[in-house]
Design a protein around this motif. Structure first.
Motif, PDB file in Angstrom:
ATOM      1  N   LEU A 150      91.459  51.266  20.383  1.00 57.80           N
ATOM      2  CA  LEU A 150      90.303  50.797  21.144  1.00 57.80           C
ATOM      3  C   LEU A 150      89.037  50.853  20.291  1.00 57.80           C
ATOM      4  CD1 LEU A 150      89.119  49.810  23.825  1.00 57.80           C
ATOM      5  CD2 LEU A 150      88.826  52.224  24.475  1.00 57.80           C
ATOM      6  N   HIS A 151      88.860  51.944  19.551  1.00 57.25           N
ATOM      7  CA  HIS A 151      87.675  52.060  18.690  1.00 57.25           C
ATOM      8  C   HIS A 151      87.682  50.978  17.610  1.00 57.25           C
ATOM      9  CE1 HIS A 151      85.641  55.516  20.315  1.00 57.25           C
ATOM     10  NE2 HIS A 151      86.735  56.272  20.259  1.00 57.25           N
ATOM     11  N   ALA A 152      88.877  50.695  17.065  1.00 58.40           N
ATOM     12  CA  ALA A 152      88.959  49.663  16.028  1.00 58.40           C
ATOM     13  C   ALA A 152      88.617  48.293  16.619  1.00 58.40           C
ATOM     14  CB  ALA A 152      90.361  49.649  15.416  1.00 58.40           C
ATOM     15  N   TRP A 153      89.121  48.034  17.814  1.00 60.30           N
ATOM     16  CA  TRP A 153      88.803  46.767  18.483  1.00 60.30           C
ATOM     17  C   TRP A 153      87.315  46.669  18.766  1.00 60.30           C
ATOM     18  CZ3 TRP A 153      86.642  46.163  23.392  1.00 60.30           C
ATOM     19  CH2 TRP A 153      86.612  44.867  23.907  1.00 60.30           C
ATOM     20  N   TRP A 154      86.733  47.768  19.264  1.00 59.37           N
ATOM     21  CA  TRP A 154      85.334  47.796  19.654  1.00 59.37           C
ATOM     22  C   TRP A 154      84.415  47.560  18.460  1.00 59.37           C
ATOM     23  CZ3 TRP A 154      82.118  46.844  23.205  1.00 59.37           C
ATOM     24  CH2 TRP A 154      80.866  47.437  23.290  1.00 59.37           C
ATOM     25  N   ALA A 155      84.837  48.050  17.306  1.00 58.51           N
ATOM     26  CA  ALA A 155      83.997  47.887  16.113  1.00 58.51           C
ATOM     27  C   ALA A 155      83.826  46.422  15.742  1.00 58.51           C
ATOM     28  CB  ALA A 155      84.605  48.654  14.931  1.00 58.51           C
ATOM     29  N   GLY A 156      84.782  45.576  16.145  1.00 56.75           N
ATOM     30  CA  GLY A 156      84.684  44.168  15.820  1.00 56.75           C
ATOM     31  C   GLY A 156      84.042  43.317  16.897  1.00 56.75           C
ATOM     32  N   GLN A 157      83.557  43.941  17.970  1.00 53.47           N
ATOM     33  CA  GLN A 157      82.954  43.190  19.066  1.00 53.47           C
ATOM     34  C   GLN A 157      81.434  43.111  18.880  1.00 53.47           C
ATOM     35  OE1 GLN A 157      85.097  41.737  21.338  1.00 53.47           O
ATOM     36  NE2 GLN A 157      86.502  42.596  19.793  1.00 53.47           N
ATOM     37  N   PRO A 158      80.842  41.968  19.152  1.00 49.66           N
ATOM     38  CA  PRO A 158      79.377  41.836  18.966  1.00 49.66           C
ATOM     39  C   PRO A 158      78.606  42.817  19.848  1.00 49.66           C
ATOM     40  CG  PRO A 158      80.286  39.953  20.174  1.00 49.66           C
ATOM     41  CD  PRO A 158      81.450  40.712  19.613  1.00 49.66           C
ATOM     42  N   GLU A 159      79.174  43.190  20.997  1.00 51.71           N
ATOM     43  CA  GLU A 159      78.446  44.104  21.890  1.00 51.71           C
ATOM     44  C   GLU A 159      78.381  45.527  21.355  1.00 51.71           C
ATOM     45  OE1 GLU A 159      80.289  40.849  24.402  1.00 51.71           O
ATOM     46  OE2 GLU A 159      80.937  42.183  22.775  1.00 51.71           O
TER      47      GLU A 159
END
Length: 501
Positions: free
Chosen positions: A467-476
Protein backbone atom coordinates in the motif's frame (compact mmCIF):
# COMPACT_ATOMS: atom_id res chain seq x y z
CA UNK A 1 -58.56 -47.14 -17.25
CA UNK A 2 -60.88 -45.45 -14.81
CA UNK A 3 -59.16 -43.51 -12.05
CA UNK A 4 -60.46 -43.26 -8.50
CA UNK A 5 -59.34 -40.82 -5.79
CA UNK A 6 -57.19 -42.27 -3.03
CA UNK A 7 -58.71 -40.80 0.13
CA UNK A 8 -56.68 -42.97 2.51
CA UNK A 9 -54.12 -40.23 3.06
CA UNK A 10 -56.68 -37.46 3.43
CA UNK A 11 -55.83 -35.43 6.52
CA UNK A 12 -58.37 -35.98 9.31
CA UNK A 13 -58.70 -32.19 9.51
CA UNK A 14 -60.67 -32.34 6.23
CA UNK A 15 -63.32 -34.66 7.66
CA UNK A 16 -63.35 -32.74 10.91
CA UNK A 17 -64.15 -29.48 9.13
CA UNK A 18 -66.75 -31.23 6.98
CA UNK A 19 -68.48 -32.45 10.12
CA UNK A 20 -68.58 -28.95 11.59
CA UNK A 21 -70.32 -27.55 8.51
CA UNK A 22 -72.74 -30.47 8.30
CA UNK A 23 -73.68 -30.05 11.98
CA UNK A 24 -74.35 -26.37 11.30
CA UNK A 25 -76.61 -27.23 8.36
CA UNK A 26 -74.28 -26.18 5.51
CA UNK A 27 -72.73 -28.00 2.57
CA UNK A 28 -68.95 -28.27 2.33
CA UNK A 29 -66.81 -29.90 -0.36
CA UNK A 30 -63.10 -30.29 -0.93
CA UNK A 31 -62.59 -28.93 -4.41
CA UNK A 32 -60.12 -28.30 -7.22
CA UNK A 33 -56.42 -29.09 -7.01
CA UNK A 34 -56.56 -31.09 -3.75
CA UNK A 35 -59.12 -33.45 -5.28
CA UNK A 36 -57.16 -33.78 -8.52
CA UNK A 37 -54.04 -34.58 -6.51
CA UNK A 38 -55.86 -37.41 -4.71
CA UNK A 39 -56.16 -39.12 -8.10
CA UNK A 40 -52.47 -38.58 -8.76
CA UNK A 41 -51.29 -39.76 -5.34
CA UNK A 42 -49.91 -36.33 -4.54
CA UNK A 43 -50.22 -34.36 -1.33
CA UNK A 44 -51.60 -30.88 -1.92
CA UNK A 45 -49.89 -28.19 0.17
CA UNK A 46 -53.11 -26.18 0.52
CA UNK A 47 -56.70 -27.26 1.08
CA UNK A 48 -59.49 -25.53 -0.86
CA UNK A 49 -63.15 -25.92 0.05
CA UNK A 50 -66.39 -24.55 -1.33
CA UNK A 51 -69.69 -24.13 0.52
CA UNK A 52 -73.17 -22.67 0.36
CA UNK A 53 -72.42 -20.73 3.55
CA UNK A 54 -71.73 -16.99 3.30
CA UNK A 55 -68.45 -15.53 4.57
CA UNK A 56 -70.10 -14.51 7.86
CA UNK A 57 -71.51 -18.02 8.26
CA UNK A 58 -68.14 -19.57 7.43
CA UNK A 59 -66.55 -17.55 10.21
CA UNK A 60 -69.32 -18.49 12.64
CA UNK A 61 -68.67 -22.19 11.98
CA UNK A 62 -64.88 -22.35 11.89
CA UNK A 63 -63.28 -19.27 13.49
CA UNK A 64 -63.05 -20.82 16.97
CA UNK A 65 -62.05 -24.22 15.56
CA UNK A 66 -59.06 -22.82 13.63
CA UNK A 67 -55.82 -21.61 15.18
CA UNK A 68 -56.16 -18.34 13.27
CA UNK A 69 -57.99 -16.88 10.29
CA UNK A 70 -57.80 -14.03 7.76
CA UNK A 71 -60.39 -12.21 5.69
CA UNK A 72 -58.39 -10.64 2.86
CA UNK A 73 -60.44 -12.57 0.29
CA UNK A 74 -63.83 -11.77 1.82
CA UNK A 75 -64.88 -9.69 -1.21
CA UNK A 76 -64.47 -12.85 -3.30
CA UNK A 77 -66.27 -15.00 -0.74
CA UNK A 78 -63.08 -16.52 0.68
CA UNK A 79 -62.10 -16.91 4.32
CA UNK A 80 -58.69 -18.35 5.15
CA UNK A 81 -57.71 -20.45 8.14
CA UNK A 82 -54.61 -21.95 9.72
CA UNK A 83 -54.96 -25.23 11.57
CA UNK A 84 -52.38 -27.57 13.07
CA UNK A 85 -53.08 -31.22 12.42
CA UNK A 86 -52.30 -34.18 14.68
CA UNK A 87 -48.68 -34.14 13.50
CA UNK A 88 -48.37 -30.47 14.47
CA UNK A 89 -48.08 -29.50 10.80
CA UNK A 90 -49.67 -26.18 9.85
CA UNK A 91 -52.36 -26.54 7.19
CA UNK A 92 -53.50 -23.59 5.10
CA UNK A 93 -57.22 -23.76 4.42
CA UNK A 94 -59.44 -21.59 2.24
CA UNK A 95 -63.23 -21.86 2.33
CA UNK A 96 -65.10 -20.04 -0.46
CA UNK A 97 -68.79 -19.46 -0.96
CA UNK A 98 -70.21 -21.01 -4.15
CA UNK A 99 -69.51 -18.60 -6.97
CA UNK A 100 -71.08 -17.81 -10.30
CA UNK A 101 -68.84 -15.17 -11.81
CA UNK A 102 -69.72 -12.71 -14.54
CA UNK A 103 -66.75 -11.34 -16.49
CA UNK A 104 -66.21 -8.04 -18.24
CA UNK A 105 -64.29 -8.94 -21.42
CA UNK A 106 -62.05 -5.89 -21.00
CA UNK A 107 -61.41 -6.33 -17.28
CA UNK A 108 -58.54 -8.06 -15.57
CA UNK A 109 -60.74 -9.11 -12.65
CA UNK A 110 -64.04 -11.00 -12.46
CA UNK A 111 -67.19 -9.46 -11.10
CA UNK A 112 -68.08 -11.79 -8.25
CA UNK A 113 -71.57 -13.17 -7.79
CA UNK A 114 -72.28 -15.85 -5.22
CA UNK A 115 -73.88 -19.05 -6.51
CA UNK A 116 -76.28 -21.50 -4.95
CA UNK A 117 -75.05 -24.95 -5.99
CA UNK A 118 -71.88 -26.99 -6.13
CA UNK A 119 -72.52 -27.92 -9.76
CA UNK A 120 -72.74 -24.28 -10.84
CA UNK A 121 -69.53 -23.56 -8.94
CA UNK A 122 -67.69 -26.39 -10.70
CA UNK A 123 -68.91 -25.25 -14.12
CA UNK A 124 -67.06 -21.93 -13.79
CA UNK A 125 -63.65 -23.52 -13.10
CA UNK A 126 -60.73 -23.51 -15.52
CA UNK A 127 -60.29 -27.16 -16.50
CA UNK A 128 -62.26 -30.37 -16.01
CA UNK A 129 -59.42 -31.87 -13.95
CA UNK A 130 -59.92 -29.01 -11.48
CA UNK A 131 -63.72 -29.17 -11.63
CA UNK A 132 -64.09 -32.16 -9.32
CA UNK A 133 -65.20 -32.11 -5.69
CA UNK A 134 -65.59 -34.42 -2.70
CA UNK A 135 -68.71 -33.76 -0.68
CA UNK A 136 -67.98 -33.83 3.03
CA UNK A 137 -68.03 -35.57 5.31
CA UNK A 138 -69.32 -38.46 3.16
CA UNK A 139 -66.52 -38.27 0.51
CA UNK A 140 -68.91 -38.49 -2.44
CA UNK A 141 -67.12 -37.64 -5.70
CA UNK A 142 -68.83 -34.97 -7.80
CA UNK A 143 -67.43 -34.93 -11.34
CA UNK A 144 -70.01 -33.51 -13.76
CA UNK A 145 -67.49 -32.67 -16.52
CA UNK A 146 -65.46 -35.85 -16.72
CA UNK A 147 -62.36 -34.61 -14.96
CA UNK A 148 -61.33 -38.10 -13.81
CA UNK A 149 -61.68 -39.39 -17.36
CA UNK A 150 -59.56 -36.55 -18.74
CA UNK A 151 -56.95 -37.05 -16.04
CA UNK A 152 -56.69 -40.73 -16.99
CA UNK A 153 -56.32 -39.72 -20.64
CA UNK A 154 -53.70 -37.10 -19.77
CA UNK A 155 -55.72 -34.28 -21.34
CA UNK A 156 -56.65 -30.75 -20.38
CA UNK A 157 -60.18 -29.74 -21.38
CA UNK A 158 -62.42 -26.94 -20.18
CA UNK A 159 -65.86 -27.53 -18.58
CA UNK A 160 -67.51 -25.32 -21.20
CA UNK A 161 -66.07 -24.09 -24.47
CA UNK A 162 -62.42 -23.09 -24.23
CA UNK A 163 -63.25 -19.82 -26.00
CA UNK A 164 -65.65 -18.83 -23.23
CA UNK A 165 -63.27 -19.99 -20.52
CA UNK A 166 -60.30 -18.03 -21.90
CA UNK A 167 -62.46 -15.00 -22.59
CA UNK A 168 -63.58 -15.06 -18.95
CA UNK A 169 -59.99 -15.23 -17.67
CA UNK A 170 -57.15 -15.16 -20.23
CA UNK A 171 -54.64 -16.21 -17.56
CA UNK A 172 -56.13 -19.70 -17.91
CA UNK A 173 -54.11 -20.03 -21.11
CA UNK A 174 -50.92 -19.62 -19.08
CA UNK A 175 -52.30 -22.09 -16.57
CA UNK A 176 -52.80 -24.65 -19.36
CA UNK A 177 -49.08 -24.46 -20.19
CA UNK A 178 -48.25 -24.58 -16.49
CA UNK A 179 -50.30 -27.78 -15.95
CA UNK A 180 -48.53 -29.35 -18.93
CA UNK A 181 -45.28 -28.68 -17.11
CA UNK A 182 -46.40 -29.63 -13.61
CA UNK A 183 -48.62 -32.63 -14.37
CA UNK A 184 -47.48 -33.82 -17.78
CA UNK A 185 -50.93 -33.22 -19.30
CA UNK A 186 -51.43 -32.60 -23.00
CA UNK A 187 -53.88 -30.09 -24.44
CA UNK A 188 -57.12 -31.18 -26.04
CA UNK A 189 -57.10 -29.97 -29.68
CA UNK A 190 -59.95 -27.55 -28.96
CA UNK A 191 -57.97 -26.00 -26.10
CA UNK A 192 -54.83 -25.64 -28.22
CA UNK A 193 -56.79 -24.06 -31.09
CA UNK A 194 -58.51 -21.57 -28.79
CA UNK A 195 -55.18 -20.58 -27.22
CA UNK A 196 -53.69 -19.86 -30.65
CA UNK A 197 -56.71 -17.78 -31.63
CA UNK A 198 -56.98 -15.89 -28.35
CA UNK A 199 -53.35 -15.46 -27.26
CA UNK A 200 -53.64 -11.70 -27.66
CA UNK A 201 -56.09 -11.51 -24.76
CA UNK A 202 -53.22 -12.18 -22.36
CA UNK A 203 -52.43 -8.46 -22.73
CA UNK A 204 -55.21 -7.54 -20.27
CA UNK A 205 -53.61 -9.65 -17.51
CA UNK A 206 -51.29 -7.95 -15.04
CA UNK A 207 -47.57 -8.63 -15.27
CA UNK A 208 -47.57 -9.97 -11.71
CA UNK A 209 -50.14 -12.70 -12.48
CA UNK A 210 -48.28 -13.69 -15.66
CA UNK A 211 -45.02 -13.81 -13.69
CA UNK A 212 -46.47 -16.09 -11.03
CA UNK A 213 -47.72 -18.58 -13.63
CA UNK A 214 -44.38 -18.47 -15.44
CA UNK A 215 -42.49 -19.28 -12.25
CA UNK A 216 -44.74 -22.28 -11.58
CA UNK A 217 -44.29 -23.46 -15.17
CA UNK A 218 -40.50 -23.19 -15.08
CA UNK A 219 -40.41 -25.02 -11.74
CA UNK A 220 -42.62 -27.86 -12.99
CA UNK A 221 -41.55 -31.45 -13.60
CA UNK A 222 -41.54 -30.94 -17.39
CA UNK A 223 -40.74 -27.26 -18.03
CA UNK A 224 -39.74 -27.94 -21.62
CA UNK A 225 -43.30 -29.02 -22.45
CA UNK A 226 -44.73 -25.88 -20.89
CA UNK A 227 -42.36 -23.55 -22.71
CA UNK A 228 -43.09 -25.32 -26.00
CA UNK A 229 -46.81 -24.68 -25.51
CA UNK A 230 -46.20 -20.99 -24.80
CA UNK A 231 -44.20 -20.72 -28.01
CA UNK A 232 -46.54 -22.81 -30.18
CA UNK A 233 -49.64 -20.88 -29.15
CA UNK A 234 -48.07 -17.43 -29.52
CA UNK A 235 -48.29 -16.61 -25.82
CA UNK A 236 -44.52 -16.49 -25.49
CA UNK A 237 -44.32 -13.87 -28.24
CA UNK A 238 -46.32 -11.61 -25.94
CA UNK A 239 -45.01 -12.44 -22.46
CA UNK A 240 -41.49 -13.77 -23.17
CA UNK A 241 -40.63 -12.77 -26.76
CA UNK A 242 -36.90 -13.41 -26.38
CA UNK A 243 -37.54 -17.17 -26.32
CA UNK A 244 -39.43 -17.70 -29.61
CA UNK A 245 -36.91 -15.35 -31.25
CA UNK A 246 -34.32 -18.10 -30.70
CA UNK A 247 -36.05 -20.29 -33.28
CA UNK A 248 -34.78 -17.97 -36.01
CA UNK A 249 -31.12 -18.54 -35.20
CA UNK A 250 -28.61 -21.31 -35.75
CA UNK A 251 -26.17 -22.09 -32.95
CA UNK A 252 -22.68 -22.09 -34.36
CA UNK A 253 -21.55 -24.75 -31.87
CA UNK A 254 -24.52 -27.08 -32.29
CA UNK A 255 -25.62 -26.88 -35.93
CA UNK A 256 -27.72 -30.04 -35.66
CA UNK A 257 -30.35 -28.02 -33.81
CA UNK A 258 -31.37 -24.38 -33.51
CA UNK A 259 -30.69 -22.25 -30.48
CA UNK A 260 -34.27 -22.65 -29.28
CA UNK A 261 -34.03 -26.44 -29.05
CA UNK A 262 -30.56 -26.12 -27.54
CA UNK A 263 -31.92 -23.79 -24.84
CA UNK A 264 -34.73 -26.19 -23.98
CA UNK A 265 -32.21 -29.00 -23.65
CA UNK A 266 -30.03 -26.87 -21.39
CA UNK A 267 -33.10 -26.13 -19.27
CA UNK A 268 -33.78 -29.85 -18.87
CA UNK A 269 -30.16 -30.64 -18.10
CA UNK A 270 -29.89 -27.84 -15.54
CA UNK A 271 -33.01 -29.07 -13.75
CA UNK A 272 -31.50 -32.56 -13.62
CA UNK A 273 -28.45 -31.15 -11.79
CA UNK A 274 -30.45 -29.62 -8.95
CA UNK A 275 -29.85 -31.10 -5.52
CA UNK A 276 -31.98 -32.31 -2.66
CA UNK A 277 -33.08 -29.95 0.12
CA UNK A 278 -29.73 -30.20 1.91
CA UNK A 279 -27.61 -29.58 -1.19
CA UNK A 280 -26.23 -26.32 -2.56
CA UNK A 281 -28.99 -25.85 -5.19
CA UNK A 282 -32.23 -27.40 -3.90
CA UNK A 283 -34.72 -28.08 -6.66
CA UNK A 284 -36.81 -26.84 -8.21
CA UNK A 285 -34.66 -23.72 -8.50
CA UNK A 286 -36.25 -21.00 -10.62
CA UNK A 287 -33.09 -18.89 -10.88
CA UNK A 288 -31.01 -21.71 -12.34
CA UNK A 289 -33.78 -22.92 -14.66
CA UNK A 290 -34.70 -19.50 -15.98
CA UNK A 291 -31.05 -18.63 -16.57
CA UNK A 292 -30.73 -21.88 -18.53
CA UNK A 293 -33.71 -20.96 -20.70
CA UNK A 294 -32.49 -17.39 -21.27
CA UNK A 295 -28.75 -17.92 -21.48
CA UNK A 296 -28.56 -17.50 -25.28
CA UNK A 297 -31.24 -14.83 -25.82
CA UNK A 298 -28.50 -12.39 -26.83
CA UNK A 299 -27.67 -14.39 -29.95
CA UNK A 300 -30.31 -12.95 -32.30
CA UNK A 301 -29.03 -9.44 -31.56
CA UNK A 302 -25.35 -10.30 -31.95
CA UNK A 303 -25.41 -12.67 -34.94
CA UNK A 304 -22.79 -11.86 -37.55
CA UNK A 305 -21.91 -13.66 -40.79
CA UNK A 306 -18.14 -14.07 -41.09
CA UNK A 307 -16.04 -14.64 -44.22
CA UNK A 308 -16.22 -18.25 -45.27
CA UNK A 309 -19.80 -18.74 -44.12
CA UNK A 310 -19.17 -18.98 -40.40
CA UNK A 311 -21.63 -17.40 -37.97
CA UNK A 312 -20.50 -15.60 -34.80
CA UNK A 313 -22.34 -14.31 -31.75
CA UNK A 314 -19.68 -12.18 -30.07
CA UNK A 315 -20.66 -10.82 -26.66
CA UNK A 316 -24.05 -12.50 -26.76
CA UNK A 317 -23.57 -13.23 -23.07
CA UNK A 318 -23.49 -9.53 -22.20
CA UNK A 319 -26.35 -8.70 -24.56
CA UNK A 320 -28.35 -11.58 -23.17
CA UNK A 321 -27.85 -10.45 -19.59
CA UNK A 322 -29.27 -7.03 -20.44
CA UNK A 323 -32.24 -8.50 -22.29
CA UNK A 324 -32.95 -10.90 -19.44
CA UNK A 325 -32.87 -8.15 -16.82
CA UNK A 326 -35.15 -5.98 -18.95
CA UNK A 327 -37.70 -8.77 -19.42
CA UNK A 328 -37.68 -9.71 -15.74
CA UNK A 329 -38.23 -6.09 -14.76
CA UNK A 330 -41.20 -5.91 -17.13
CA UNK A 331 -42.61 -9.01 -15.42
CA UNK A 332 -42.17 -7.37 -12.01
CA UNK A 333 -39.60 -9.79 -10.62
CA UNK A 334 -37.82 -8.81 -7.42
CA UNK A 335 -34.40 -7.21 -7.72
CA UNK A 336 -32.56 -10.13 -6.14
CA UNK A 337 -33.92 -12.62 -8.68
CA UNK A 338 -33.20 -10.24 -11.58
CA UNK A 339 -29.62 -9.78 -10.42
CA UNK A 340 -29.03 -13.52 -9.94
CA UNK A 341 -30.48 -14.66 -13.28
CA UNK A 342 -28.86 -11.92 -15.36
CA UNK A 343 -25.51 -12.56 -13.65
CA UNK A 344 -25.67 -16.21 -14.63
CA UNK A 345 -26.48 -15.30 -18.23
CA UNK A 346 -23.58 -12.85 -18.26
CA UNK A 347 -21.10 -15.42 -16.93
CA UNK A 348 -22.20 -18.55 -18.76
CA UNK A 349 -19.44 -18.26 -21.38
CA UNK A 350 -16.63 -17.39 -18.95
CA UNK A 351 -15.44 -20.98 -18.58
CA UNK A 352 -14.89 -21.71 -22.28
CA UNK A 353 -11.21 -21.81 -23.15
CA UNK A 354 -10.19 -22.93 -19.68
CA UNK A 355 -9.35 -26.43 -20.85
CA UNK A 356 -7.11 -25.19 -23.68
CA UNK A 357 -5.40 -22.15 -22.19
CA UNK A 358 -5.48 -22.92 -18.50
CA UNK A 359 -6.12 -20.34 -15.84
CA UNK A 360 -3.85 -18.83 -13.26
CA UNK A 361 -4.90 -18.91 -9.62
CA UNK A 362 -5.76 -15.25 -10.05
CA UNK A 363 -8.21 -16.07 -12.85
CA UNK A 364 -9.85 -18.76 -10.72
CA UNK A 365 -10.23 -16.29 -7.86
CA UNK A 366 -11.87 -13.80 -10.20
CA UNK A 367 -14.25 -16.44 -11.51
CA UNK A 368 -15.38 -17.20 -7.97
CA UNK A 369 -15.55 -13.55 -6.95
CA UNK A 370 -17.53 -12.55 -10.03
CA UNK A 371 -20.02 -15.37 -9.51
CA UNK A 372 -20.42 -14.61 -5.82
CA UNK A 373 -23.59 -16.18 -4.42
CA UNK A 374 -24.55 -17.82 -7.75
CA UNK A 375 -21.34 -19.89 -8.04
CA UNK A 376 -23.01 -23.26 -7.43
CA UNK A 377 -25.70 -22.40 -9.97
CA UNK A 378 -23.02 -21.28 -12.43
CA UNK A 379 -21.31 -24.67 -12.09
CA UNK A 380 -24.57 -26.35 -13.09
CA UNK A 381 -25.45 -23.92 -15.85
CA UNK A 382 -22.02 -24.26 -17.45
CA UNK A 383 -22.16 -28.05 -17.35
CA UNK A 384 -25.70 -27.99 -18.76
CA UNK A 385 -24.64 -25.82 -21.69
CA UNK A 386 -22.97 -28.81 -23.35
CA UNK A 387 -25.43 -30.42 -25.78
CA UNK A 388 -23.03 -31.53 -28.48
CA UNK A 389 -23.38 -35.00 -29.94
CA UNK A 390 -19.60 -35.20 -30.18
CA UNK A 391 -18.87 -37.34 -27.13
CA UNK A 392 -15.15 -36.62 -27.22
CA UNK A 393 -15.81 -32.88 -27.09
CA UNK A 394 -18.40 -33.31 -24.33
CA UNK A 395 -15.99 -35.40 -22.27
CA UNK A 396 -13.19 -32.88 -22.75
CA UNK A 397 -15.37 -30.02 -21.49
CA UNK A 398 -16.63 -32.09 -18.58
CA UNK A 399 -13.12 -33.09 -17.52
CA UNK A 400 -11.96 -29.48 -17.78
CA UNK A 401 -14.79 -28.28 -15.56
CA UNK A 402 -14.05 -31.07 -13.10
CA UNK A 403 -10.54 -29.69 -12.91
CA UNK A 404 -11.76 -26.13 -12.42
CA UNK A 405 -14.10 -27.14 -9.60
CA UNK A 406 -11.27 -29.06 -7.94
CA UNK A 407 -9.01 -26.01 -8.12
CA UNK A 408 -11.77 -23.84 -6.69
CA UNK A 409 -12.19 -26.28 -3.82
CA UNK A 410 -8.47 -26.30 -3.07
CA UNK A 411 -8.16 -22.52 -3.20
CA UNK A 412 -11.33 -22.08 -1.17
CA UNK A 413 -9.95 -24.29 1.57
CA UNK A 414 -6.84 -22.14 1.64
CA UNK A 415 -8.37 -18.71 1.26
CA UNK A 416 -12.13 -18.77 1.97
CA UNK A 417 -12.76 -17.64 -1.60
CA UNK A 418 -16.45 -17.02 -1.06
CA UNK A 419 -15.63 -13.92 0.98
CA UNK A 420 -12.60 -12.40 -0.76
CA UNK A 421 -11.67 -9.05 0.72
CA UNK A 422 -8.49 -6.96 0.70
CA UNK A 423 -6.04 -7.69 3.48
CA UNK A 424 -6.61 -4.18 4.90
CA UNK A 425 -10.04 -2.63 5.36
CA UNK A 426 -11.07 0.96 4.71
CA UNK A 427 -10.38 2.05 8.26
CA UNK A 428 -6.84 0.68 8.21
CA UNK A 429 -6.18 2.35 4.84
CA UNK A 430 -7.27 5.76 6.13
CA UNK A 431 -5.22 5.36 9.32
CA UNK A 432 -2.06 4.35 7.46
CA UNK A 433 -2.29 7.07 4.80
CA UNK A 434 -3.79 9.81 6.95
CA UNK A 435 -6.86 10.11 4.74
CA UNK A 436 -10.50 10.93 5.35
CA UNK A 437 -13.34 9.08 3.57
CA UNK A 438 -13.32 9.85 -0.14
CA UNK A 439 -12.53 8.59 -3.65
CA UNK A 440 -8.83 8.11 -2.90
CA UNK A 441 -9.68 5.56 -0.21
CA UNK A 442 -11.79 3.71 -2.79
CA UNK A 443 -8.88 3.56 -5.21
CA UNK A 444 -6.57 2.25 -2.50
CA UNK A 445 -9.14 -0.37 -1.55
CA UNK A 446 -9.45 -1.53 -5.16
CA UNK A 447 -5.67 -1.72 -5.48
CA UNK A 448 -5.48 -4.02 -2.47
CA UNK A 449 -8.35 -6.12 -3.81
CA UNK A 450 -6.52 -6.56 -7.13
CA UNK A 451 -3.39 -7.53 -5.21
CA UNK A 452 -5.41 -10.06 -3.24
CA UNK A 453 -6.83 -11.51 -6.45
CA UNK A 454 -3.46 -11.75 -8.19
CA UNK A 455 -1.24 -12.99 -5.37
CA UNK A 456 -3.56 -14.48 -2.79
CA UNK A 457 -3.58 -13.61 0.93
CA UNK A 458 -0.93 -11.20 2.18
CA UNK A 459 0.42 -10.76 5.66
CA UNK A 460 -0.31 -7.43 7.36
CA UNK A 461 3.29 -6.36 6.80
CA UNK A 462 3.20 -7.28 3.10
CA UNK A 463 -0.10 -5.50 2.54
CA UNK A 464 1.11 -2.38 4.33
CA UNK A 465 4.33 -2.33 2.30
CA UNK A 466 2.44 -2.75 -0.95
CA UNK A 467 0.00 0.00 0.00
CA UNK A 468 2.81 2.43 0.85
CA UNK A 469 4.54 1.64 -2.44
CA UNK A 470 1.31 2.23 -4.34
CA UNK A 471 0.63 5.44 -2.42
CA UNK A 472 4.07 6.83 -3.23
CA UNK A 473 3.15 6.80 -6.91
CA UNK A 474 -0.18 8.60 -6.50
CA UNK A 475 -0.39 12.35 -7.18
CA UNK A 476 -2.42 12.81 -3.99
CA UNK A 477 0.53 11.61 -1.91
CA UNK A 478 2.29 14.94 -2.50
CA UNK A 479 1.69 17.30 0.43
CA UNK A 480 -0.12 20.02 -1.56
CA UNK A 481 -2.32 17.56 -3.45
CA UNK A 482 -3.16 15.68 -0.28
CA UNK A 483 -4.34 18.86 1.40
CA UNK A 484 -6.59 19.62 -1.56
CA UNK A 485 -7.96 16.06 -1.48
CA UNK A 486 -8.95 16.47 2.16
CA UNK A 487 -10.86 19.68 1.39
CA UNK A 488 -12.69 18.10 -1.54
CA UNK A 489 -13.37 14.76 0.16
CA UNK A 490 -16.88 13.37 -0.30
CA UNK A 491 -18.55 10.18 0.77
CA UNK A 492 -16.42 7.04 0.64
CA UNK A 493 -16.52 4.93 -2.51
CA UNK A 494 -19.25 2.35 -2.29
CA UNK A 495 -16.70 -0.35 -2.98
CA UNK A 496 -14.64 0.69 0.01
CA UNK A 497 -16.76 0.99 3.17
CA UNK A 498 -14.71 2.37 6.02
CA UNK A 499 -15.84 -0.43 8.33
CA UNK A 500 -15.34 -3.23 5.80
CA UNK A 501 -13.72 -6.19 7.52
Amino acid sequence: MEMVPDTSNLDPVVLELGGLFADAGYELSLVGGPVRDLFLGRTSPDLDFTTNATPDQILAVAAKWADSHWEMGRAFGTIGFRKRNRNKEVLLIEVTTYRAEAYDPESRKPAVAFGTSLEDDLARRDFTTNAMALRLPGLELVDPHGGARDLAAGLLRTPGTPEQSFSDDPLRMMRAARFASQLGLGLHPSVLAAMKDMAGRISIISAERVRDELVKLICGAQPRAGVDILVETGLAALVLPEVPALKLETDEHHRHKDVYQHSLQVLEQAAALETGPDGPVPGPDFVLRFAALMHDVGKPKTRRFEPGGAVSFRHHDLAGAKLTAKRMKALRFDNESIKAVSRLVELHMRFYGYGDAGWTDSAVRRYVADAGPVLERLHRLTRSDVTTRNQRKADRLSFAYDDLEQRIAVLAAQEELDAIRPDLDGGAIMAMLGLKPGPVVGRAYKFLLELRMDEGPQSAEQAEAALHAWWAGQPESQPDAQADAQVDAGPADQDAPADDA
